[in-house]
Motif scaffolding. Structure first.
Motif, mmCIF file in Angstrom:
data_model
loop_
_atom_site.group_PDB
_atom_site.id
_atom_site.type_symbol
_atom_site.label_atom_id
_atom_site.label_comp_id
_atom_site.label_asym_id
_atom_site.label_seq_id
_atom_site.Cartn_x
_atom_site.Cartn_y
_atom_site.Cartn_z
ATOM 1 N N PRO A 5 0.809 -1.237 0.000
ATOM 2 C CA PRO A 5 0.000 0.000 0.000
ATOM 3 C C PRO A 5 0.833 1.273 0.000
ATOM 4 O O PRO A 5 0.517 2.230 -0.699
ATOM 5 C CB PRO A 5 -0.832 -0.139 1.282
ATOM 6 C CG PRO A 5 -0.911 -1.614 1.507
ATOM 7 C CD PRO A 5 0.391 -2.184 1.053
ATOM 8 N N ALA A 6 1.908 1.274 0.795
ATOM 9 C CA ALA A 6 2.753 2.478 0.846
ATOM 10 C C ALA A 6 3.414 2.736 -0.499
ATOM 11 O O ALA A 6 3.519 3.880 -0.963
ATOM 12 C CB ALA A 6 3.803 2.329 1.949
ATOM 13 N N THR A 7 3.879 1.666 -1.152
ATOM 14 C CA THR A 7 4.529 1.825 -2.452
ATOM 15 C C THR A 7 3.532 2.298 -3.490
ATOM 16 O O THR A 7 3.834 3.166 -4.337
ATOM 17 C CB THR A 7 5.145 0.491 -2.896
ATOM 18 O OG1 THR A 7 6.036 0.021 -1.906
ATOM 19 C CG2 THR A 7 5.900 0.676 -4.214
ATOM 20 N N LEU A 11 3.658 5.760 -5.804
ATOM 21 C CA LEU A 11 3.589 5.794 -7.268
ATOM 22 C C LEU A 11 2.481 6.742 -7.731
ATOM 23 O O LEU A 11 2.652 7.492 -8.705
ATOM 24 C CB LEU A 11 3.347 4.392 -7.809
ATOM 25 C CG LEU A 11 4.515 3.397 -7.647
ATOM 26 C CD1 LEU A 11 4.102 2.006 -8.092
ATOM 27 C CD2 LEU A 11 5.726 3.874 -8.451
ATOM 28 N N VAL A 12 1.347 6.702 -7.053
ATOM 29 C CA VAL A 12 0.248 7.595 -7.425
ATOM 30 C C VAL A 12 0.651 9.051 -7.257
ATOM 31 O O VAL A 12 0.384 9.914 -8.114
ATOM 32 C CB VAL A 12 -0.998 7.269 -6.585
ATOM 33 C CG1 VAL A 12 -2.089 8.319 -6.822
ATOM 34 C CG2 VAL A 12 -1.526 5.880 -6.934
ATOM 35 N N LEU A 13 1.304 9.392 -6.141
ATOM 36 C CA LEU A 13 1.736 10.770 -5.901
ATOM 37 C C LEU A 13 2.751 11.224 -6.942
ATOM 38 O O LEU A 13 2.732 12.369 -7.403
ATOM 39 C CB LEU A 13 2.318 10.896 -4.488
ATOM 40 C CG LEU A 13 1.317 10.715 -3.335
ATOM 41 C CD1 LEU A 13 2.036 10.774 -2.007
ATOM 42 C CD2 LEU A 13 0.233 11.789 -3.396
ATOM 43 N N THR A 14 3.658 10.304 -7.335
ATOM 44 C CA THR A 14 4.661 10.649 -8.346
ATOM 45 C C THR A 14 4.001 10.939 -9.681
ATOM 46 O O THR A 14 4.363 11.884 -10.396
ATOM 47 C CB THR A 14 5.660 9.503 -8.489
ATOM 48 O OG1 THR A 14 6.288 9.242 -7.229
ATOM 49 C CG2 THR A 14 6.742 9.857 -9.507
ATOM 50 N N ALA A 15 3.011 10.099 -10.056
ATOM 51 C CA ALA A 15 2.308 10.310 -11.319
ATOM 52 C C ALA A 15 1.552 11.630 -11.310
ATOM 53 O O ALA A 15 1.548 12.374 -12.302
ATOM 54 C CB ALA A 15 1.342 9.140 -11.571
ATOM 55 N N LEU A 16 0.888 11.934 -10.209
ATOM 56 C CA LEU A 16 0.159 13.195 -10.117
ATOM 57 C C LEU A 16 1.110 14.403 -10.215
ATOM 58 O O LEU A 16 0.783 15.419 -10.846
ATOM 59 C CB LEU A 16 -0.622 13.251 -8.794
ATOM 60 C CG LEU A 16 -1.806 12.281 -8.676
ATOM 61 C CD1 LEU A 16 -2.422 12.362 -7.295
ATOM 62 C CD2 LEU A 16 -2.856 12.577 -9.742
ATOM 63 N N ALA A 17 2.286 14.293 -9.600
ATOM 64 C CA ALA A 17 3.263 15.385 -9.663
ATOM 65 C C ALA A 17 3.755 15.589 -11.088
ATOM 66 O O ALA A 17 3.948 16.721 -11.547
ATOM 67 C CB ALA A 17 4.439 15.094 -8.731
ATOM 68 N N ALA A 18 3.971 14.474 -11.819
ATOM 69 C CA ALA A 18 4.420 14.581 -13.213
ATOM 70 C C ALA A 18 3.364 15.252 -14.072
ATOM 71 O O ALA A 18 3.670 16.118 -14.913
ATOM 72 C CB ALA A 18 4.762 13.197 -13.755
ATOM 73 N N VAL A 19 2.102 14.885 -13.881
ATOM 74 C CA VAL A 19 1.021 15.507 -14.652
ATOM 75 C C VAL A 19 0.927 16.999 -14.342
ATOM 76 O O VAL A 19 0.729 17.837 -15.234
ATOM 77 C CB VAL A 19 -0.314 14.797 -14.351
ATOM 78 C CG1 VAL A 19 -1.477 15.560 -14.997
ATOM 79 C CG2 VAL A 19 -0.278 13.366 -14.853
ATOM 80 N N ALA A 20 1.056 17.350 -13.071
ATOM 81 C CA ALA A 20 0.987 18.766 -12.685
ATOM 82 C C ALA A 20 2.107 19.565 -13.340
ATOM 83 O O ALA A 20 1.905 20.699 -13.788
ATOM 84 C CB ALA A 20 1.047 18.891 -11.163
ATOM 85 N N CYS A 21 3.323 18.987 -13.408
ATOM 86 C CA CYS A 21 4.455 19.685 -14.044
ATOM 87 C C CYS A 21 4.176 19.913 -15.516
ATOM 88 O O CYS A 21 4.465 20.982 -16.072
ATOM 89 C CB CYS A 21 5.737 18.880 -13.852
ATOM 90 S SG CYS A 21 6.338 18.860 -12.154
ATOM 91 N N VAL A 22 3.631 18.904 -16.207
ATOM 92 C CA VAL A 22 3.338 19.045 -17.631
ATOM 93 C C VAL A 22 2.304 20.135 -17.866
ATOM 94 O O VAL A 22 2.428 20.975 -18.763
ATOM 95 C CB VAL A 22 2.851 17.689 -18.199
ATOM 96 C CG1 VAL A 22 2.357 17.873 -19.638
ATOM 97 C CG2 VAL A 22 3.963 16.663 -18.144
ATOM 98 N N LEU A 23 1.252 20.147 -17.052
ATOM 99 C CA LEU A 23 0.223 21.167 -17.195
ATOM 100 C C LEU A 23 0.767 22.572 -16.913
ATOM 101 O O LEU A 23 0.396 23.541 -17.565
ATOM 102 C CB LEU A 23 -0.963 20.864 -16.254
ATOM 103 C CG LEU A 23 -1.761 19.594 -16.572
ATOM 104 C CD1 LEU A 23 -2.822 19.359 -15.509
ATOM 105 C CD2 LEU A 23 -2.408 19.692 -17.949
#
Length: 234
Positions: A5-7, A11-23
């Motif tokens: 669960p922690a991992t 991964l979800v937080l990393t993906a969300l951060a990447a999307v935010a950077c692109v936007l």
């Protein structure tokens, strides 16, 4: 193996951060490329004769001069002709009393934004106005505290550091590193040089200085380049 669960949360937080950077990056859009005009150096067009009308300020002196030069001759009887040169506004004539000197910065042909430091002084029996370099041509010592004097050649200024004497009208060195001791040693390796002076003119209560003879660089860089060379060296 199942993802812990922690991992999974990481991964979800990393993906969300990447999307935010692109936007965030895409929101700026394409930046305009600098045009060739942005890199074009500003060029001052020298006029054979400039016409000026009062009152003039330091900011609009050059603009009014060039506009007046483009107008038909004789369109305004109050206009006064200026001799050829790179005339720059220095200060108001009432602000320069008898025996006073002012340190100012003015533009030059190669530095239209200003930055050349000079001294403007009103000295002598007639109260004439003179302009000359701020620094002594020997070692760049400020002439702001230099002592004014009179010789048979005319009005002079004496450097406060090594006592060299310069004519403030012609710039000629009348006494180079006088005396004994350290000055005598310097005379052996440092040839005499003159002080750079500038013509002055008064129009409608304003003092103008002709900076045609000024060099490309500013005061300190100019002195480093043009300082007296050691004797015997190129």
């Amino acid at each position: 193996p199942a993802i812990m669960p922690a991992t999974r949360q990481a991964l979800v937080l990393t993906a969300l951060a990447a999307v935010a950077c692109v936007l965030f990056v895409s929101s700026f859009g394409a930046q305009p490329q600098p045009t060739l005009q942005a890199f074009q150096p500003s060029i001052r067009v020298q006029r054979p004769c400039m016409r000026m009308s009062a009152p003039l300020s330091r900011v609009n002196t050059r603009i009014r001069a060039m506009d007046a030069a483009a107008s038909p001759a004789g369109s305004d009887e109050t206009e006064k002709e200026m001799p050829p040169g790179f005339w720059e506004y220095a200060l108001r004539e009432p602000d320069l009393g008898r025996g006073a000197r002012r340190i100012i910065q003015v533009a030059t042909p190669f530095a239209p934004q200003g930055g050349k430091k000079i001294i403007v002084a009103r000295v002598g029996k007639e109260g004439d106005i003179f302009a000359f370099d701020y620094m002594c041509p020997h070692l760049g010592v400020s002439l702001a505290d230099g002592k004014f004097g009179v010789t048979k050649e005319g009005l002079t200024i004496e450097c406060s550091q090594h006592k060299s004497v310069f004519n403030i009208e012609s710039g000629k060195c009348e006494d180079w590193l006088p005396g004994s001791g350290w000055n005598a040693l310097q005379r052996m390796v440092t040839p005499a040089c003159n002080l750079l002076t500038y013509p002055t003119l008064v129009r409608d209560g304003n003092i103008f200085v002709d900076m045609s003879k000024a060099k490309v660089r500013g005061s300190f860089e100019e002195w480093v380049e043009d300082r007296p060379k050691m004797k015997g060296r190129k």
